[in-house]
Structures are given as structure tokens and as C-alpha cells.
Design an enzyme around this catalytic site. Structure first.
Site, PDB file in Angstrom:
ATOM      1  N   GLY A 208       0.817  -1.197   0.000  1.00 16.63           N
ATOM      2  CA  GLY A 208       0.000   0.000   0.000  1.00 16.63           C
ATOM      3  C   GLY A 208       0.854   1.252   0.000  1.00 16.63           C
ATOM      4  CB  CYS A 209       0.173   4.703  -1.141  1.00 17.16           C
ATOM      5  SG  CYS A 209      -1.471   4.958  -0.452  1.00 17.16           S
ATOM      6  CE1 TYR A 210      -1.537   8.268   3.922  1.00 16.11           C
ATOM      7  CE2 TYR A 210      -3.314   6.701   3.556  1.00 16.11           C
ATOM      8  CZ  TYR A 210      -2.883   8.006   3.662  1.00 16.11           C
ATOM      9  OH  TYR A 210      -3.764   9.033   3.518  1.00 16.11           O
TER      10      TYR A 210
ATOM     11  CB  THR B 280       5.373   2.250   0.188  1.00 13.33           C
ATOM     12  OG1 THR B 280       4.750   1.112  -0.417  1.00 13.33           O
ATOM     13  CG2 THR B 280       6.713   2.514  -0.470  1.00 13.33           C
TER      14      THR B 280
END
Lengths: 335, 335, 335, 335
Positions: free
Chosen positions: A148-150, A152
Site C-alpha cells: 500500500g502507499c502509506y 511503503t
């Protein structure tokens, strides 16, 4: 040379996958599959790409061809699950950019996503592709679950300090701010510019689906302290700014921590250790993650930034693909 | 003291009507009517007003009470038409903030709005409430059609020069930029912050419904030259910036034009003639219209600014109400 | 393979020149020269380029080496004039991104720039590099004056209609909106985010230095009608949106005009004729100019968009370089 | 009725002081003093106030008259110190909006502000005016030190939980994001819109001057756990969003905490306890502080929002004045 399919390729993530693929010297061809926009022309969905890519018709997800060497899957929660087992059964490589395989157990899916996971076996077979952390499994995997973005932005910031100093850590509190593209391209009143302009808000406090993902992975590297994670929406389109505050039992000198980060990321072409707190725009439209470590007395503050659509999605996926195929990991990403 | 009803009071316009009404010393009470949000609490729709106004339940438009002295009607095109004739028949005053009565003829509604107007009589009976232009009819009217937002900014900028110099004018070209709140509060992908951030676009070129409204009114004061009008969307929430370029047959000195504007607006408390091009933020959240005139050789450029939700909607409506009831026109608007 | 110098390479324009040069396969090396930041490291000025380019020390403009094949000059008004004659005397190619040579006569410099031009000969020898309009002189020139940002967006929009229909035109009124990077990187209170956020303003009305540049060039292709040009500041960093309103004596059908534009730009890889009004973000961070033509009755509205720092500065300069050296004009620009 | 002086009244804080004073029914007159803009007209500094306030000439700080009942002092660090002792000696009331008296000891000024404080006696005599926390000293004081903007948002969020549960708290980590107006109106390249648009950055990590102010005051109410505080810049003009993460030794139910907050702030007209995370825009342009408490297991996340220029500066100052003079605390603030 390979050819690839993009399933769910007409959202924000799809666009950047397309741009990377288009300039990737090892990719000979590609097909875009989508649900709602099946039948549309690609340049009607992405008019900005006129003169940059050749137009083609978007195919229906219902008519998957299974002719490509690799499929990127970028679908809403619960949707990837419908297509990935079949693709893998046919021996095709898959990189999933959604959340359907990031967690390791059915129980976590019940608790956090609210659905019954039907591919428990794949949950344990998938490789979690946090590609800037050395992991030999990626090279040998047919199935990558893209982080996921967060997660990462926060894992790249915290993994080294946890690996080395976990027993000294009293607590960790991560606060992330994301541009509105992170909420996707579907029309919601609360995401209108007229609502968000000049606005900021926290959301999903204590219940964001990225929290168990982060905890699961940080626990694997040794985290044994309380951890909290709070997400906010920024009135801009792109980028994630994460600030992690770590309270320590005893003082560690800033230089010592920083030196360890430099060593850990010495071979990582997309992680940049900064001497000053990073500016978000330094990473927007790039695959970089910038990290700064500031320590004073028993407090360590680690700031980290990524582009949510690139390092937090399509860029990391391409980097994972490069590793899966044994290519230079910057191929198609840095010119 | 009067009491008022707001029909369609939960959009952006409704909010500012509410704020003005709440601080207006001649208004004793009010009811909010809406369609979709009927039954909701006012503070759930406008949480920012907690501690500022008393909460109350939003009533259904289907249950209009006809008990108020005046109704503000703020409904989508074609909707006002359903309620206003009945209100007027009952002898109740009405200020319509929508577009259903701004044009003077059925033919124009067929051409520009695409519907058959069913109250031709009211089209000629309504008073067009461009309130900063002296007009004794407002005081004696029961039915005001509140001007559109763009038309307000452009007419206030152009009426004096047309009144005095129409025969010298070769052509007029008006270009307006509006904040995204002008497009309303309904969820559309193209209005998402992730789409509009850092973005600008022209829209409805040569077919915006405010064009016939402007032409109709400017013709009444003597416009006999070609006129064009182009609208754009700004990546901010509020405000309209209009730039009108006038080509002349013979030179007029800037000071002469400016002096005439100062005279025309000498008694207008909400029109400010500026010596330099106005900044949009000077008028945002106010009922002012700022105007600057710049002339060189045979070119005149007039810039004008308003807050689209206030001077372009609710503020002008309150000012019209003040005139209808014979009160000071700044009541409830300037503290 | 050539090597290039960038004089004044630490502003916004410099950064994008650098990015293009870095990925240009025919450029083997480069030197950056600057005034204030001479002696600094390149990565301290552009920290976002860490991991993308090699660091190097910025040289002083006072120590020009004259060893490169081509110099890009990007200096404030009146500064280019000090270096360019010497460079040309030494047989070195020059592309000037400033305004010191765009106008054709000393008189225009006196009137609009307020200085006495000392190289009258070069004013007539320079080639005005509006590179998307076919011009064989560019290929054979040693000295290109790169057009201004606003003039690029407006000339590309207007040259075809003027070439073909000038006698039918009553008047032309161009209105442009630019992102704040157009005002450069020097610290001014009026350019602070806290001042400009949510703000818009017109500026330099009837006195912008790009006006005589546009008039000079449009006159060369046949403009014989009154022309006006008004500039505005947008609360975003990048991009120019230009809207040109043309009043005609007699109707021309939109399709006819559009067809002529398609023909005129058939070989232009960076001009895209659009069926709908362009969105600014389609061109931001690209070298494209998007153009839409909308005609109704005797009114034609042409909207055009560019990135002010790329097509309006560095991108056009690289394209000019490519033509000067006989390379494909997209080299280093489109991957 | 009183009259007031504003010393340093031409910055962002000054403007809102002026707006509150102008509409305050107990203030009969006022004088503006400034350094650089002394001699200028008020409406040249604040052109947006044309038609709202009477114009007057800004006086020089060097010519203080000592004729007003109260002075608001809004000067850069180290400047207030020059004027306040004399004003107080003359028996005049003072509210200082700067940082020169917020800390309690000379040592803290040496360490965090880097100057030798020359009025040690006033450091202990001043009353710290965190006005929404009950404090009888304000009513009887002649000298209020108005809290910093960040400290206001964080103390209002944390004081109740610390008062009641300090022994259960393991650690507190506060992260704040502020609009760019918090950095003031002076021209700096890093504050340009072209730099900040779409950008975010942490700054002054572990060394912000508001940190000792917060720690000093929270310690007074019982804080005995580690505390950290990190500040960030938002790409918008106004507002502060603070997120405080508290790790607990044992679970406390969210409802229990919330109930205590409601009780503590039952009489506070400007603190609103929210059931959902607040949106920043709900408080922008108001004197409110919105607070939400979210608890799960042993983690409590408290989000709080203010307008940095109003509740974080001028609004709180007016509220303090109202208390000093025994007036209703909302006078001049809520209409």
C-alpha cells in the site's frame, strides 16, 4: 521482450503504469482491461496522452485473454481475488496493486476488510513486494503483492531503526498526509475541489486498512513497542508525507542512526537519505522515497515522502517487475 | 421584523443565505426546505455552524407552509418554476436565485435552457434584480429574479461604458474565470480536487446560459456592437474574475471613463472603483464588486471581481430583500 | 555529440533545461554558469535531482569558458546583451531564452523595456525561434531568440486564422492566465503563497512587454485589425491558458477553420488540435501546445495552453537546438 | 468604551485585530503603529478594507502616545521587550501577541530564542492567556502573554487528558501542520507560491520555539511522560491541524474520555468537541477550536484545529481583552 496486461487500467494508477510501460525497453506490447470503460478508446480516458501513445480500445475484464507474460492488477478491494488465482494457475506472472493479498491471514481480512478471503493458500504464497528492502524472494516469485502507499512510506522509514534498536523503543506514532488522488477517481462530494480547497482532515482514525499491513510487516523485523498510525487528506493531488515519532528509553546519537540508514540503503537507487526534512515536491512524479532522521535527547523523528501513485503504486510495481525478470531495477523508471 | 423561507437551502448558496439571515436584525425566524436532505438536521449539513446557529430540522419542499413573508428560492433549472407561481398567488414575496426567470422570453428558454417555459406572464412581471444599478422597480416588486454570478460581474463592469460610449465601441470580448463552487455541490469526477488541482479549463464556449442573460440586459442599456463571453474554471473554491476588452473607434482618455464610473457608482456601497487591477481575494467572502478601468490608445480593458456565492448569489439576494422592504441596503451584510 | 553551456541556469527555466539535456542522447557534457549561486553545488540548488544527475559546481558567469558548441542564455532583461555578442563573434551557437533580442528595433526596446539597445545588428540577424511554425531559417542560424511564454501560446493559436482570414477579422482580444513560476524565483511579498493562495489578479494591463512581441510577429503574417492582450496571475505554479476572442465580419464555419489548423500543424509534433477546450494539466510538464477552435455566428474563440517553463521556455529551446543541429526535433523531449 | 493601540499592526495578525476591533461595540477608537509602513495609509496596506473601515495614517512605533487604555503588541521576537515595560509602568494594559514573554525563565529564552531576556520580573508577573482554559488570573491582569498558535491547538487538545489520566500515559507525540501565513508576510523564496504549491515540508524538527512553551504549560497540569512536537508547512494560507497520539498503559474507553472533555469545556463557547475528525475549513476565519478524541485499545488520537491568525493570535487576544475588562467573552467575535 515481454507483453503485459493491465487489469483495471483506467484509474490514476493505471495511467502511470501505462507511462512507464510505454517507455520500457523490454515491453513489446500491452492490453488494457477495465470494467466501466471497456469499449472506450484509451485517448478518451487519458486525453493528455495524445501524441505520446498510440490509441487503442480498452478491453472488458470479462474477456481476459491470458496471452500476456505478466498482468498488473489494479482493482477495488475484493475484485482482484476473482482473477488472480486463474492467472497464476495458467503459469502467468501477476503483480497485484490492490489490497486483496497484502495481509497474511483470513482473520485479518475478516477484521479489517470485512470479507471472507477465499484464497488462503495464496495469502501465504504471495511475496510482499516492498522492493527497496532487500528480499531475494521477489526474483523468484510469480506473484507479488505490491505494498500500500502509506505502508511503503512508513516501512521504508521505520524498518532500519526497528531492526537495530527495537529494544530501546518505547513507542512509535506515525502520522501521514496524502494527496487526494489516493482516494481514487470516483465522484464523491467530499472529494470535490470546492470542498477540499484549503482544507485538511484526518480520516479513518484507528481503523485504516493500512494499519494492520504496517504492523504485520514491522512485527516481522522486530517491532515490540506500541504503534499508532493516523491518516489525513491534503488539499493537493499527489504525494504522501509521513512523520514518525519514536520515543526511546535511552539516547542514541542522530549520526549513528543516520549512518545505519545510509548503510542499509546503500544499494537502493530509489531511497534517498536526506540531511534536512524532505520537501514533498522533490519526490512527486518520481519513484523516490526521501527519508530524514532527526534525533534529540530520547526523541527520534523520521520524515519520509513518496509519490502515492508512483513509489506507492505503479512505480514500485514496475520496479518489482524488473526484479522478477532479472532486469536492472531502474529500467523504464529513470531515463 | 419578518420571517423567511429558504427553498433549496442546503447547497453553497443556501449556506451564505443562512449566515446573512442569522445576523440580520430584521429577520425573526426562518425555515429551510430541501429535497434530498429533508429530514436531516441543519448542523449535519453544515457542521461548521455548530455554536453559531441553533440546530433545526430541514423541511421537505413538498410540505411548503406558505407562512413566511418572503421566500428565497435556490433550486436547479426548471425547479423554481414549480413553486414560485403559487407563492406569488398567495401574495408572498419571492426572490429567485436560479435561472428560471432571468430571461425575458419563452423563445430564449427554448433555445438556451432547452425547456418550454410555462409562466410567460411572470417572465415579464419579474424584476431583474441587478441591485447596484439604480432601479426603482425593486422597491415595489414582489418578485425579484436575482442575476447570475457571471452576469453580475460583467454587467457592473460594462453598463456605464455602454451607456455613455456605445457608438464608439467596435467590439466587446468578456472572459471570466470562476472558482469551482460555481459548479455546485454535486459529485462529478471532473470537479474532484484530484482532477482540478493545478488545472484550468474553458467550458461551454459559445453556449453558456449566462450569455443571453448578459446580452439581453446590455442591449437594454444600448449595446450595439458584437459581444462574446467565455467562461473558465479556476482551481480554487470561490470568486469570479472577469476581464472585458473593448476596442474603440476613437481614443477616450482613461481618466474620463474612470470619472464617469465613479459618478455612476457614487451611491453604490458595494461597488468599488479601483486604481489598480483588483485582486480576487479582496472580494472573496464579501458582497463587494471591484472594478478597474485601464485604457490605452483605442483599447479599454475593464477587470471586475466578485464572490460568486455572495455578490453573485446570496449577498445580492439579501441586498434585494433590503430594498424590497425599504431597509438600509447594507443590513445584515456589513457589520 | 556536442557539449553545451547554460548561462543563468539556476532559475526555474534552468532546471528544465538541465533535465532535457541530461536525457538528450546527443549532448555529451554541460556546464552551468550563474551569478549569485556561482560556487554552489548543483544539488544544493536542485535537491530534487539527487540520484538523477551527477553533482557539479556552478561556475561564475564572469568566467565563461567559450569551450562549448552551444550556449543557452537565460538571464534577466538587459543581461544577455552583455554576453551574446562575444559568443557569436567566437563562432559559437547561441539560444537566448530572455527578451533582449525578441523585438526587431531599438525603438521598441526604448519604449517597452526602457533601455538603449546596443546590438542593433543582432536584432536583425537573430532568428525568432517560434519553432512549431515552419521556418527554414532556424536550421541555418547560429543565433535563435527563443519566444516569450505568452507569445508562444498566443501566436500558435492565432497565426493560422490570421494567415487565412485576416481581412474578415474585426478585432482580436487575447486574455492569458499564467502560473506563478512565470514571475520567476525571486522573493517578493506579492508572490508569497500566503498572498496568492485562492487569489487571481490581472497585471501590467496595456503595458506587458510581450504585447509588442506578439503584435510584431502577428503583423508579419498579415494581422490588420485591432489587437489587445491582458495577462493574469493564477494561484498555481505552472502553465499558461490563453483565450483569444475574434470578432468577424462574416460567418466562417468552425469545421472549415479547424480543418485549416489541422493542415497547418500536420507536421508539428508538439501542437495538438483539440475537439474540446483543453485542460491546462494536459500540457503541464510537457512540450505540447493544445489548441481548440470554437466558432458560432461571427465569433471565434480559440483557447490554447502550454507549460510556461517548457514549451514557453526550455522545451522550445531544446526543440530549436534540435533543428539547428539537424536532429529529430523530439530528441530529448519525448521518450 | 475604551480606545486601543495596535503596535505592529500591519502584518497578518494586525489585519484581523483590526477587523475585530472595528466591529467591537466597546471600542471607541484605535491607532495603528508600525515600523516599516509608518506614514502609509491603512487602506494602502489593506486595500480589501476599502468601504469597510475609515482610512487613517499608520503611526511610527517610535512615537507611541500612551493615550490608549490597552495596547496589543504584535512584533517580531525581541521587539516587544522594548515597549512593554514602559507601557505597564504607565499603568496601561497590554496584550502581547509575540513570543517575548510566553516562557517563564531567562534560561529558556537563552536556550530556545538565543537572547538574554531583560525583564525577568515580567516573565513571572505576566498571565499566560490560554483563555479557553478557566483561569481567574486573566480577569485581574494588566499584562497578558497571548499563547503561540501551535501551543493553543495542542494544549486545548491535551490539557484535559493530562489532568485526568497523566499516570496512565506512556508517551505523547504531537504533529502539527500550519498554513503558510504562520510564517508571516516577509518575502522569502521558500515561501513563494511557485515553491510551495502542491508542496509540504516539516521544519525546525526538535527545535521549534513553541515546543518549550507547550512542555512548560503541560507540565503545570501534570504531564510526566515523554512529549515530542513536529511542525509542517501546508500549501494553503490559513489554519493549523494538530494530531496528538497518546500511548496508554491501560485501556480507557473513548466515551469516558470524551465525556470528560465535554465537561471540562462545558462553558467554553469557542471549543467544540466533535464526534468525527474535524475538517480544517470548519474553523478557518473563526475563533473556534475543534477537538475530536478517538480511542482504540491503548491508543488515543486527539485531533484539533484552529485558525492560526484568529484563535491562534488575534481572536484569542480579543477574547483575553474581553475577559480583562469583564465583558462577555464573545463580544466583537461572534455576531
Amino acid at each position: 521482450m515481454i507483453s503485459v496486461g493491465i487489469i483495471g487500467g483506467t484509474g490514476y494508477t493505471g495511467k502511470y503504469l501505462l507511462e512507464f510501460i510505454k517507455q520500457h525497453e523490454m515491453i513489446a506490447g500491452y492490453t488494457i482491461y477495465a470494467n466501466k470503460s471497456a469499449g472506450s478508446k484509451l485517448l478518451d480516458v487519458f486525453p493528455e496522452l495524445l501524441g505520446v501513445i498510440e490509441d487503442k480500445t480498452i478491453q472488458s475484464v470479462n474477456n481476459l485473454s491470458y496471452t500476456h507474460d505478466l498482468y498488473f492488477v489494479s482493482l477495488p478491494h475484493g475484485e482482484s481475488l476473482k482473477y488472480i488465482p486463474t492467472l497464476l494457475d495458467k503459469g502467468i506472472k501477476v503483480i497485484d496493486l490492490g489490497g486483496d493479498f497484502r495481509l497474511d491471514t483470513k482473520e485479518l481480512y475478516n477484521e479489517w476488510y470485512g470479507f471472507e478471503h477465499t484464497s488462503e493458500k495464496l495469502l501465504s504464497e504471495k511475496v510482499y513486494g516492498l522492493v527497496d528492502i532487500k528480499n531475494n524472494k521477489i526474483e523468484n516469485s510469480n506473484f507479488i503483492s505490491n505494498p500500500g502507499c502509506y505502508p511503503t512510506s512508513i516501512q521504508l522509514a521505520l524498518i532500519p531503526i526497528i531492526k537495530k534498536y527495537s529494544d530501546n523503543i518505547i513507542s512509535i506514532s506515525s502520522v501521514s498526509y496524502s494527496g487526494a488522488s489516493g482516494a481514487g477517481k470516483s465522484a464523491k462530494t467530499e472529494l470535490l475541489l470546492a470542498e477540499l480547497d484549503g482544507n485538511v482532515k484526518a480520516y479513518n482514525i484507528n481503523k485504516h486498512r493500512h494499519q494492520p499491513e504496517i504492523e504485520q510487516e514491522l512485527t516481522k523485523v522486530g517491532m515490540n513497542s506500541p504503534f499508532a498510525f493516523t491518516t489525513h487528506l491534503l488539499p493537493i493531488a499527489r504525494g504522501i508525507y509521513s512523520t514518525s515519532t519514536i520515543h526511546l528509553n535511552s539516547v542514541i546519537h542522530e549520526d549513528e542512526i543516520k549512518e545505519f540508514y545510509l548503510k542499509e540503503y546503500a544499494n537502493s537507487k530509489f531511497v534517498r537519505i536526506r540531511n534536512i526534512p524532505p520537501e514533498l515536491k522533490w519526490v512527486v512524479n518520481t519513484n523516490f522515497c526521501d527519508i530524514n532522521i532527526s534525533a534529540k535527547n530520547k526523541t527520534v523523528v523520521i520524515t519520509s515522502t513518496i509519490d502515492n501513485l508512483i513509489k506507492g503504486a505503479s512505480g514500485q510495481a514496475i520496479q518489482n517487475m524488473n526484479k522478477m525478470f532479472g532486469w536492472d531495477e531502474t529500467l523504464g523508471i529513470i531515463k
